[in-house]
Design a protein around this motif. Structure first.
Motif, short mmCIF file in Angstrom:
data_model
loop_
_atom_site.label_atom_id
_atom_site.label_comp_id
_atom_site.label_asym_id
_atom_site.label_seq_id
_atom_site.Cartn_x
_atom_site.Cartn_y
_atom_site.Cartn_z
N HIS A 16 0.94 -1.43 0.03
CA HIS A 16 -0.02 -0.06 -0.11
C HIS A 16 0.95 1.23 0.13
O HIS A 16 0.48 2.21 -0.76
N ALA A 17 1.87 1.11 0.81
CA ALA A 17 2.90 2.45 0.92
C ALA A 17 3.66 2.63 -0.35
O ALA A 17 3.78 3.64 -0.65
N ALA A 18 3.94 1.47 -1.01
CA ALA A 18 4.83 1.39 -2.21
C ALA A 18 3.96 1.96 -3.46
O ALA A 18 4.20 2.70 -4.29
N ILE A 19 2.70 1.59 -3.44
CA ILE A 19 1.92 1.84 -4.65
C ILE A 19 1.71 3.23 -4.32
O ILE A 19 1.63 4.07 -5.57
N GLY A 20 1.43 3.83 -3.36
CA GLY A 20 1.00 5.18 -3.15
C GLY A 20 2.58 6.14 -3.56
O GLY A 20 2.10 7.07 -4.20
#
Length: 208
Positions: A16-20
């Protein structure tokens, strides 16, 4: 069971953090340290699940491609009439990115301007989507009478070649754009027009 659930939750939190981050900055400018710190994720935890930035980026690209392909398959089933299916396809693509704005930069970065050293890996991840697009194009061809000497295979080969040229040219024309909503609308309209020209030509009528 609890350990497996914790593992899944940890991995999902990292993703989730990486996609953001990749969705906002693209591959080159992404700062995973900052993104992970904001989410309270330690570096050690990241490297427990992912070897490096490249592996994490490819996982995000895979998630994006799989989500888009699944969405298109639902919105553009083979039961739809071939001409209507093509229209539904382009409308669905635009809706998908409108509903999933973080995937815009990830998708177009991977397709139009992939990191050179990851291009082969991205091509493998994109295979299912490419096959879906090709089947859709073949479906559109089924409603047309091809010119003498032009086979479905010839038309599909031409379609693939035009896609490559289109992406190369579009990257040159759009390099430096920052407005993602403008980017996707213009790009999708050009894709739609490109496929229309492949299928129906460029002349309105024959002239002597």
């Amino acid at each position: 069971m609890k350990r497996e659930l914790k593992t899944l939750q940890s991995r999902e939190k990292i993703m989730h953090a990486a996609i953001g981050e990749f969705g906002r900055c693209g591959y080159d400018k992404a700062s995973l340290n900052a993104a992970l710190a904001e989410s309270g994720i330690s570096k050690g935890l990241v490297y427990h699940y992912f070897k490096n930035k490249d592996e994490l980026y490819l996982s995000c690209v895979k998630t994006c491609f799989e989500a888009l392909t699944k969405y298109l398959k639902v919105k553009c089933p083979e039961t739809i009439r071939s001409d209507l299916r093509l229209e539904e396809y382009f409308d669905a693509r635009l809706r998908f990115f409108t509903e999933n704005p973080l995937f815009i930069r990830i998708f177009y970065n991977a397709v139009i301007q992939p990191p050179t050293h990851l291009k082969a890996d991205i091509d493998v991840l994109k295979k299912d989507l490419d096959q879906f697009n090709l089947r859709l194009f073949e479906s559109a061809l089924s409603g047309l009478t091809l010119r003498k000497g032009i086979s479905v295979e010839d038309a599909c080969s031409y379609f693939i070649a035009v896609q490559e040229i289109f992406h190369q040219q579009y990257f040159q024309d759009s390099n430096g754009w920052e407005n993602e909503n403008k980017f996707i609308k213009i790009h999708e309209e050009k894709v739609r027009k490109s496929v229309d020209m492949i299928l129906y030509g460029i002349a309105q009528e024959e002239r002597l």
